[in-house]
Scaffold this motif. Structure first.
Motif, PDB file in Angstrom:
ATOM      1  N   THR A  41      46.936 -62.712 -67.402  1.00 37.64           N
ATOM      2  CA  THR A  41      47.972 -61.722 -67.707  1.00 37.64           C
ATOM      3  C   THR A  41      47.296 -60.398 -68.053  1.00 37.64           C
ATOM      4  O   THR A  41      46.202 -60.369 -68.636  1.00 37.64           O
ATOM      5  CB  THR A  41      48.881 -62.160 -68.876  1.00 37.64           C
ATOM      6  N   ALA A 100      52.110 -58.393 -66.850  1.00 34.25           N
ATOM      7  CA  ALA A 100      52.216 -59.007 -65.521  1.00 34.25           C
ATOM      8  C   ALA A 100      51.362 -60.272 -65.493  1.00 34.25           C
ATOM      9  O   ALA A 100      50.386 -60.402 -66.231  1.00 34.25           O
ATOM     10  CB  ALA A 100      51.748 -58.030 -64.449  1.00 34.25           C
ATOM     11  N   HIS A 136      56.790 -51.197 -60.661  1.00 32.17           N
ATOM     12  CA  HIS A 136      57.529 -51.766 -61.794  1.00 32.17           C
ATOM     13  C   HIS A 136      58.761 -52.496 -61.294  1.00 32.17           C
ATOM     14  O   HIS A 136      59.194 -52.329 -60.152  1.00 32.17           O
ATOM     15  CB  HIS A 136      57.880 -50.695 -62.826  1.00 32.17           C
ATOM     16  N   VAL A 173      51.250 -62.172 -57.755  1.00 37.25           N
ATOM     17  CA  VAL A 173      51.540 -61.308 -58.895  1.00 37.25           C
ATOM     18  C   VAL A 173      53.015 -61.480 -59.242  1.00 37.25           C
ATOM     19  O   VAL A 173      53.868 -61.521 -58.359  1.00 37.25           O
ATOM     20  CB  VAL A 173      51.188 -59.826 -58.607  1.00 37.25           C
ATOM     21  N   THR A 174      53.292 -61.622 -60.532  1.00 32.84           N
ATOM     22  CA  THR A 174      54.668 -61.747 -61.013  1.00 32.84           C
ATOM     23  C   THR A 174      54.914 -60.668 -62.056  1.00 32.84           C
ATOM     24  O   THR A 174      54.177 -60.564 -63.039  1.00 32.84           O
ATOM     25  CB  THR A 174      54.912 -63.140 -61.637  1.00 32.84           C
ATOM     26  N   LEU A 175      55.942 -59.854 -61.796  1.00 36.22           N
ATOM     27  CA  LEU A 175      56.353 -58.816 -62.740  1.00 36.22           C
ATOM     28  C   LEU A 175      57.682 -59.240 -63.345  1.00 36.22           C
ATOM     29  O   LEU A 175      58.683 -59.343 -62.633  1.00 36.22           O
ATOM     30  CB  LEU A 175      56.524 -57.476 -62.028  1.00 36.22           C
TER      31      LEU A 175
END
Length: 124
Positions: free
Chosen positions: A13, A17, A91, A37-39
């Protein structure tokens, strides 16, 4: 090691993210580092640059990305190509998590603000 399974994918992290390392030199890749990738929803952008071109392929959710002075909506199935040495931020303004596959050539580094270039740990 031609196959990397889920037991070999560390999760990191940074700035809220999440990055799941899929392929990198430490996991057998020699040309490209690849990660998920995880937002999370509402996560603000962090302006940065990359020393090599990066490609993101959106899987789920929606994100807004700025490359230089242009802004793009990134949606499932779209690919965002981020040129090297260019201001970039992404974002998630939406109500669900944004997920994408990111590809960066091995040796590529990130630069945040006036900081020194660094190799993201998920790309090592």
């Amino acid at each position: 090691m031609p196959l990397v399974d889920s037991t070999q994918t560390p999760i990191f992290t940074l700035h809220g993210a999440s990055f799941t390392g899929m392929a990198s030199p430490s996991r057998g890749a020699t040309e490209n580092a690849v990660w998920l990738v995880t937002l999370p929803p509402g996560l603000p952008a962090v302006r940065h640059q990359l020393t090599r071109e990066e490609t993101l392929v959106a899987l789920d959710g929606r994100a807004l990305a700025s490359i230089g002075d242009e802004t793009f909506e990134v949606t499932p199935g779209s690919a965002l190509i981020v040129p090297a040495d260019t201001d970039f931020e992404i974002h998630n303004p939406g109500p669900q998590a944004f997920r994408a596959v990111a590809i960066l050539p091995v040796g590529g580094q990130a630069v945040i603000g006036d900081g020194a270039p660094f190799t993201p740990p998920w790309a090592v």
